[in-house]
Each structure stands twice: as structure tokens, then as C-alpha cells.
Design a protein around this motif. Sequence first.
Motif, PDB file in Angstrom:
ATOM      1  N   ILE A  73       0.994  -1.114  -0.033  1.00 16.29           N
ATOM      2  CA  ILE A  73       0.360  -0.030   0.245  1.00 16.29           C
ATOM      3  C   ILE A  73       1.171   1.173   0.249  1.00 16.29           C
ATOM      4  N   GLY A  74       0.646   1.850  -0.857  1.00 18.54           N
ATOM      5  CA  GLY A  74       0.981   3.431  -1.010  1.00 18.54           C
ATOM      6  C   GLY A  74       0.660   4.177   0.268  1.00 18.54           C
ATOM      7  N   CYS A  75       1.658   5.123   0.485  1.00 20.12           N
ATOM      8  CA  CYS A  75       1.169   5.539   1.841  1.00 20.12           C
ATOM      9  C   CYS A  75       1.856   6.988   1.915  1.00 20.12           C
ATOM     10  N   ALA A  76       2.558   7.284   0.449  1.00 25.72           N
ATOM     11  CA  ALA A  76       3.198   8.859   0.285  1.00 25.72           C
ATOM     12  C   ALA A  76       2.493  10.206   0.042  1.00 25.72           C
ATOM     13  N   GLU A  77       2.805  11.377  -0.686  1.00 23.49           N
ATOM     14  CA  GLU A  77       2.113  12.057  -0.331  1.00 23.49           C
ATOM     15  C   GLU A  77       1.756  12.022  -1.937  1.00 23.49           C
ATOM     16  N   GLU A  78       2.936  11.495  -2.562  1.00 24.91           N
ATOM     17  CA  GLU A  78       2.747  11.622  -4.212  1.00 24.91           C
ATOM     18  C   GLU A  78       3.998  10.433  -4.785  1.00 24.91           C
ATOM     19  N   PHE A  79       2.702  10.466  -6.045  1.00 24.53           N
ATOM     20  CA  PHE A  79       3.831   9.320  -6.921  1.00 24.53           C
ATOM     21  C   PHE A  79       3.870   9.584  -8.678  1.00 24.53           C
ATOM     22  N   VAL A  94       0.209  11.666  -9.234  1.00 24.86           N
ATOM     23  CA  VAL A  94      -1.347  11.170  -8.250  1.00 24.86           C
ATOM     24  C   VAL A  94      -0.277  10.942  -7.098  1.00 24.86           C
ATOM     25  N   GLU A  95      -1.559  12.225  -6.797  1.00 29.94           N
ATOM     26  CA  GLU A  95      -1.447  12.970  -5.105  1.00 29.94           C
ATOM     27  C   GLU A  95      -1.845  11.332  -4.644  1.00 29.94           C
ATOM     28  N   GLY A  96      -1.041  11.482  -3.692  1.00 28.20           N
ATOM     29  CA  GLY A  96      -2.014  10.472  -2.147  1.00 28.20           C
ATOM     30  C   GLY A  96      -2.991  11.024  -1.216  1.00 28.20           C
ATOM     31  N   HIS A  97      -2.885  10.398  -0.151  1.00 31.12           N
ATOM     32  CA  HIS A  97      -3.745  10.942   0.842  1.00 31.12           C
ATOM     33  C   HIS A  97      -3.500   9.567   2.124  1.00 31.12           C
ATOM     34  N   PRO A  98      -1.974  10.433   2.545  1.00 39.08           N
ATOM     35  CA  PRO A  98      -1.483   9.868   3.379  1.00 39.08           C
ATOM     36  C   PRO A  98      -2.406   9.508   4.699  1.00 39.08           C
ATOM     37  N   ASP A 114      -1.029  -9.215   6.231  1.00 43.31           N
ATOM     38  CA  ASP A 114      -0.233  -8.779   5.758  1.00 43.31           C
ATOM     39  C   ASP A 114       0.367  -7.976   4.751  1.00 43.31           C
ATOM     40  N   MET A 115       0.594  -6.890   5.105  1.00 45.93           N
ATOM     41  CA  MET A 115       0.674  -5.453   4.141  1.00 45.93           C
ATOM     42  C   MET A 115       2.612  -4.987   4.154  1.00 45.93           C
ATOM     43  N   THR A 116       2.838  -4.980   2.576  1.00 43.52           N
ATOM     44  CA  THR A 116       4.140  -3.602   2.436  1.00 43.52           C
ATOM     45  C   THR A 116       3.586  -2.325   2.534  1.00 43.52           C
ATOM     46  N   ILE A 117       4.384  -2.322   4.230  1.00 44.38           N
ATOM     47  CA  ILE A 117       4.208  -0.285   3.646  1.00 44.38           C
ATOM     48  C   ILE A 117       4.680   0.614   2.473  1.00 44.38           C
ATOM     49  N   ILE A 118       4.488   1.145   1.995  1.00 43.98           N
ATOM     50  CA  ILE A 118       5.437   2.003   0.350  1.00 43.98           C
ATOM     51  C   ILE A 118       5.148   3.465   0.873  1.00 43.98           C
ATOM     52  N   ASN A 119       6.535   3.752   0.866  1.00 41.59           N
ATOM     53  CA  ASN A 119       6.656   5.254   1.042  1.00 41.59           C
ATOM     54  C   ASN A 119       7.099   6.271   0.297  1.00 41.59           C
ATOM     55  N   GLN A 120       7.746   5.004  -1.256  1.00 42.07           N
ATOM     56  CA  GLN A 120       8.532   5.962  -2.164  1.00 42.07           C
ATOM     57  C   GLN A 120       7.984   4.788  -3.536  1.00 42.07           C
ATOM     58  N   MET A 121       7.121   4.950  -4.545  1.00 40.10           N
ATOM     59  CA  MET A 121       7.143   4.061  -5.718  1.00 40.10           C
ATOM     60  C   MET A 121       7.046   5.308  -6.618  1.00 40.10           C
ATOM     61  N   ASP A 122       7.375   4.586  -7.904  1.00 41.58           N
ATOM     62  CA  ASP A 122       6.278   5.035  -8.968  1.00 41.58           C
ATOM     63  C   ASP A 122       5.702   4.145  -9.522  1.00 41.58           C
ATOM     64  N   VAL A 123       4.301   4.723  -9.968  1.00 41.83           N
ATOM     65  CA  VAL A 123       3.195   4.380 -10.599  1.00 41.83           C
ATOM     66  C   VAL A 123       3.501   3.982 -12.272  1.00 41.83           C
ATOM     67  N   VAL A 145      -5.257   9.106  -4.674  1.00 41.68           N
ATOM     68  CA  VAL A 145      -5.000   8.007  -4.855  1.00 41.68           C
ATOM     69  C   VAL A 145      -4.194   7.340  -4.112  1.00 41.68           C
ATOM     70  N   ILE A 146      -5.261   6.349  -3.179  1.00 37.89           N
ATOM     71  CA  ILE A 146      -3.842   5.187  -2.654  1.00 37.89           C
ATOM     72  C   ILE A 146      -4.049   4.049  -3.607  1.00 37.89           C
ATOM     73  N   PRO A 147      -2.124   3.744  -4.258  1.00 40.91           N
ATOM     74  CA  PRO A 147      -1.934   2.622  -4.928  1.00 40.91           C
ATOM     75  C   PRO A 147      -2.435   1.993  -3.736  1.00 40.91           C
ATOM     76  N   LEU A 148      -2.662   0.497  -4.070  1.00 39.08           N
ATOM     77  CA  LEU A 148      -2.141  -0.668  -3.555  1.00 39.08           C
ATOM     78  C   LEU A 148      -1.703  -1.901  -5.041  1.00 39.08           C
ATOM     79  N   ALA A 149      -1.093  -2.314  -4.583  1.00 41.96           N
ATOM     80  CA  ALA A 149      -0.123  -2.824  -5.462  1.00 41.96           C
ATOM     81  C   ALA A 149      -0.443  -4.543  -4.876  1.00 41.96           C
ATOM     82  N   VAL A 150      -0.573  -5.529  -6.166  1.00 42.87           N
ATOM     83  CA  VAL A 150      -0.819  -6.812  -5.704  1.00 42.87           C
ATOM     84  C   VAL A 150       0.186  -7.966  -7.463  1.00 42.87           C
ATOM     85  N   ASN A 151       0.750  -9.100  -6.291  1.00 43.53           N
ATOM     86  CA  ASN A 151       2.250  -9.342  -6.868  1.00 43.53           C
ATOM     87  C   ASN A 151       0.708 -10.578  -8.047  1.00 43.53           C
ATOM     88  N   VAL A 152       0.996 -10.295  -9.208  1.00 40.43           N
ATOM     89  CA  VAL A 152       0.602 -11.582 -10.087  1.00 40.43           C
ATOM     90  C   VAL A 152       0.930 -11.434 -11.191  1.00 40.43           C
TER      91      VAL A 152
END
Length: 279
Positions: A73-79, A94-98, A114-123, A145-152
Motif C-alpha cells: 500500500i502506497g502511503c506517500a504524498e505523491e507518486f 498522482v496525489e496520495g492521501h497519506p 499482512d501489508m507492505t507499506i511503501i513510502n516511495q513508488m513510481d506508478v 489516489v491510494i495505490p494498492l499493488a498486488v503481485n500477480v
Amino acid sequence: MAKLTAGIATSHVPAIGAAIDLGKTEEDYWKPVFDGYRWTREWQKEQAPDVVILVFNDHASAFDMNIIPTFAIGCAEEFQPADEGWGPRPVPKVEGHPDLAWHIAQSCILDEMDMTIINQMDVDHGLTVPLSLIYDQPKAWPVKVIPLAVNVVTYPPPTGNRCWVLGEAIARAVESFPEDLNVQIWGTGGMSHQLQGPRAGLINAEFDQAFLDDLTADPERLRYLAHKEYLVESGSEGIEMVMWLIMRGALGKNVRELHRHYHVPASNTAVGHIVLEKE
């Protein structure tokens, strides 16, 4: 309190982004694809969500074989838009909502997800193409936008049931957030497609339509669809559809289908799109 009001699911085909960026949306090949999103664009203007939780998969832009989080889950101010080999797409940052993102992360982890917290991520296109399909080409995205990346991408991806349960946990998290927000959740990826090997170009419209039907009619069937069935019936990349089940699980038992669109082909893939409203 924050309120989760609706869900959107859509394919995120990279060539769709290129068609938008290059002004090809009215060409004969692409027009039927984009016509299916006109209803949603108008509806979305009325809905005016404050935040979208956007479930997508990274395509080796933010993650590689060194780090493979199942749910991040992306928790940053922006991406920033990712450079996928030919430069970043010409789309807004992309502006986040921390505050909400951190609340969801904390709530889900304490809810035993189980969540991985991401504070820097290009989308990459997995996230930006859905935004373009719904919002076209604005100077700034009209929603946080709150990005939620899933491994598929790398085996093993999460099961459909695990995605559904995460959606339920996200809904509980949103509903416990004290700020008055209109929140949507989007699931992206799919539908049936295979990009390599002897079955490259595979499209299974019957499987896709049954999946769309059962998002409302029989979601329990989709929760327990095996990885092997996705592989056999919808191609090696069809597994992306499990991400739609995070969206569906978050909406609860009863939903109303507002709009549906399905088109073949779009760059050798099937494009699917559905809008669901929480009852």
C-alpha cells in the motif's frame, strides 16, 4: 466518517494509454473501446469521490525479483508516473492521501492482513491507464489516489479468497476513518489475455463474460476459482482478475450493477469494465 460508496473495475492495457496520449481514441480501431467508458466518465462527474483506492499490479517498474510484496500500500504524498522504457506517460503526478492510507495499513495489519507499506513508488500503466480511462487528460487528477499493488506477476499470486478478505478488511478500515470522505475502490487488470508462448493472443470471451456476470450474481464462485483455472481458461495474464475481487469484497454482500462494457480486441487482449454501487 468516511464512506465506501462504489467500485469500478477495468482492464489496464498499456496500448490504451498510448492511444489516449497520441490522440487516437476516435480512430476506427480504438473508438469502440473508449465508447464503453463514456457513461462512466459522466457518472463519475456526479459522484466526485474524494479518494480512490486503486488496486493494480506493478510491471517491474517499482518492484523486481529482489522484492516481491504480495500486497503493498502506497502511503506517500505523491507518486510519479514510471518510466517503462520509453519515458513516463505524459500524465499528472498522482496525489496520495497519506492519512487514510496509513489508517488502512494500520487497520488491516491489526486485522491480521499482512501489508507492505511503501513510502516511495513510481506508478506505471497499471495505475495510470485506469485513471486516464475515467478522467481523460486533465492537468491534475481530480481525485486523491491510494495505490494498492498486488503481485500477480510471479508465482504464487494471492488466492481470490485472500483478495476478497483483504477487500473486507479495507472496507472496515475506511468505515472507521473519522474524516468525512467519499471513497471508491477500483480493481484493475485483465481480462483474458496471454502475451507469450504458443497460446499468445488467447482471448476467452465466454470465461470473461461469466466472470462479469458473477461479480454480482455469484461472487462466491469467484472467491474459490483456482489459479490453474485462470491459467487454462484466461491465459497466463488472466490471473490479474483476482485484483477485481479486492474491489468486490470491499463492497459487501449486496451490490447493484450500473454499467458494463466488454470489447475485443485491444492490442490482442480483451477489455472489460464494470461499475458497481454498494447497497
